[in-house]
Design an enzyme around this catalytic site. Structure first.
Site, PDB file in Angstrom:
ATOM      1  N   GLU A  30     -11.389  -3.543  -2.646  1.00 20.92           N
ATOM      2  CA  GLU A  30     -10.523  -2.539  -3.243  1.00 20.92           C
ATOM      3  C   GLU A  30     -10.457  -2.759  -4.756  1.00 20.92           C
ATOM      4  O   GLU A  30      -9.884  -3.737  -5.221  1.00 20.92           O
ATOM      5  CB  GLU A  30      -9.128  -2.637  -2.642  1.00 20.92           C
ATOM      6  CG  GLU A  30      -9.085  -2.564  -1.124  1.00 20.92           C
ATOM      7  CD  GLU A  30      -7.988  -3.429  -0.535  1.00 20.92           C
ATOM      8  OE1 GLU A  30      -6.808  -3.200  -0.874  1.00 20.92           O
ATOM      9  OE2 GLU A  30      -8.311  -4.351   0.239  1.00 20.92           O
ATOM     10  N   HIS A  89      -9.729   2.363   0.479  1.00 25.75           N
ATOM     11  CA  HIS A  89      -9.599   1.228   1.391  1.00 25.75           C
ATOM     12  C   HIS A  89     -10.550   1.325   2.585  1.00 25.75           C
ATOM     13  O   HIS A  89     -10.144   1.110   3.727  1.00 25.75           O
ATOM     14  CB  HIS A  89      -8.154   1.128   1.881  1.00 25.75           C
ATOM     15  CG  HIS A  89      -7.755  -0.256   2.324  1.00 25.75           C
ATOM     16  ND1 HIS A  89      -8.340  -0.907   3.398  1.00 25.75           N
ATOM     17  CD2 HIS A  89      -6.826  -1.119   1.841  1.00 25.75           C
ATOM     18  CE1 HIS A  89      -7.786  -2.095   3.558  1.00 25.75           C
ATOM     19  NE2 HIS A  89      -6.851  -2.250   2.622  1.00 25.75           N
ATOM     20  N   HIS A 141       0.801  -1.233   0.000  1.00 23.28           N
ATOM     21  CA  HIS A 141       0.000   0.000   0.000  1.00 23.28           C
ATOM     22  C   HIS A 141       0.834   1.284   0.000  1.00 23.28           C
ATOM     23  O   HIS A 141       0.526   2.245   0.699  1.00 23.28           O
ATOM     24  CB  HIS A 141      -0.954   0.008   1.184  1.00 23.28           C
ATOM     25  CG  HIS A 141      -2.073  -0.982   1.096  1.00 23.28           C
ATOM     26  ND1 HIS A 141      -2.522  -1.497  -0.096  1.00 23.28           N
ATOM     27  CD2 HIS A 141      -2.845  -1.554   2.075  1.00 23.28           C
ATOM     28  CE1 HIS A 141      -3.521  -2.346   0.131  1.00 23.28           C
ATOM     29  NE2 HIS A 141      -3.732  -2.400   1.433  1.00 23.28           N
TER      30      HIS A 141
END
Length: 381
Positions: free
Chosen positions: A345, A200, A126
């Site tokens: 996501e 997210h 991420h």
């Protein structure tokens, strides 16, 4: 009535916007770096409401109606900025430069190898230690006849978190009177670089803090998924979901097969996998509005709430909150136990910079990254 005299037209337009609930910044604390953080409240004509921070573009709360018109917050999060800084598992945030994992924190692009942080076991996750979820975005609120929203901009300098090139990113959040929450992503770069932006939020359509999400009924528009190794990096195989616990082509409760004796479920401690969407749009640098296709339908039986997800992206990471472990206290002191929220996501595939057969995530100078995802909320009897 519109006045055309001097500045009165501007004043009347401003007054009308305020009457409808135009977003204004409210203080939400200071980061440990001394940066002031603001909260914006978006509200549509039906009372649906989203609260968003300029820190990480975080959706702190999202209130949507149930079958009886009752509004509840359906996303996980915290009451204080300090909690987001100290230990958030990316609750509600914009993820970048690269959503999901990159194996061993490295990739080779145009003959040069780049090294990134390994912040998830042996892998990069991420965007690294300080990804787009942990920076302040500049925000321009807007108000239209049928929607309200925020245009957020962030410039990521060359070398930030190990990524090449200066990336200029724009993410637009739009809340419509059709109970849609729309996310538009755009980016340009001055050097070739991987880009994979996503949102997210963790959801519990029964309401934040209302227990496990195992009774939610999920339908995914995906015939295939990307199996992973023990560190959750795709093996490179694209596998049919037929005959596996990953077959959500017909409506199935999240908990129906989540604890089966299956190697992939053991690796993820449940669902934490990328699904290859059927007829998925091109997404990324070539995505356009016409490419939006249905990705997922989620139904919560006790409240009747429904969330549909449509996107230009080719993949969707379905995560069933397996690593929540009751150590986090959320809004109003709620304890977030295992599987108390799920994330979906929309994305390009994990580790794409190291998987030439996967859809490319490389953005080059002169190109524009464009992607759209729509959350549409409703009810069923």
């Amino acid at each position: 009535m519109k006045s055309t005299v001097g500045g009165w037209s501007i004043i009347l337009a401003w007054s009308a916007a305020c009457a409808r609930g135009a977003p204004r910044p409210q203080p939400f604390g200071m980061t440990h770096r001394g940066e002031a953080v603001s909260l914006y409240t978006l509200k549509n004509a039906h009372g649906m409401q989203a609260k968003v921070l300029d820190y990480g573009g975080i959706i702190v709360s999202l209130r949507v109606p149930d079958r009886n018109g009752r509004l509840d917050d359906v996303v996980l999060g915290f009451d204080s900025l300090g909690d987001y800084e100290r230990g958030s598992p990316y609750f509600g945030a914009i993820i970048g430069r690269y959503g999901n994992r990159i194996a061993r924190g490295r990739f080779t692009l145009d003959g040069r190898t780049y090294t990134l942080a390994t912040n998830n076991g042996p892998n990069h996750l991420h965007g690294g230690v300080r990804g787009f979820d942990k920076v302040i975005w500049s925000v321009t609120p807007f108000q239209r006849s049928d929607s309200v929203g925020l245009v957020m901009n962030y410039t990521s300098p060359d070398g930030e978190e190990g990524y090449p090139g200066t990336l200029r990113a724009t993410v637009t959040y739009t809340l419509t009177d059709k109970n849609e929450f729309i996310f538009d992503y755009q980016a340009t770069t001055d050097r070739p670089t991987p880009v994979n932006l996503t949102q997210h939020s963790y959801f519990n359509l029964a309401g934040d803090g209302k227990g496990e999400i195992l009774g939610h009924v999920v339908t995914l528009n995906a015939d295939r998924f990307t199996p992973v190794d023990s560190t959750l990096i795709p093996t490179g195989e694209i596998k049919s979901v037929a005959g596996t616990p990953f077959d959500f082509r017909t409506s199935t409760a999240i908990g129906a097969r989540i604890d089966r004796n299956d190697e992939q479920l053991r690796y993820g401690r449940g669902y934490d996998h990328n699904f290859v969407l059927n007829k998925g749009g091109r997404g990324g640098k070539g995505g356009i509005e016409g490419d939006v296709t249905l990705a997922a339908h989620v139904y919560e039986p006790t409240t009747g709430r429904v969330m549909e997800i449509s996107t230009t992206e080719p993949g969707l990471q379905f995560y069933s909150g397996n690593f929540l472990d009751s150590t986090l206290r959320g809004k109003q002191g709620v304890v977030y136990g295992r599987r108390s929220g799920f994330a979906m996501e929309t994305q390009h595939f994990p580790d794409s910079p190291n998987k030439p057969a996967f859809p490319s995530t490389i953005l080059r100078p002169g190109e524009e990254y464009r992607s759209r995802t729509i959350y549409r909320f409703g009810v069923q009897p």
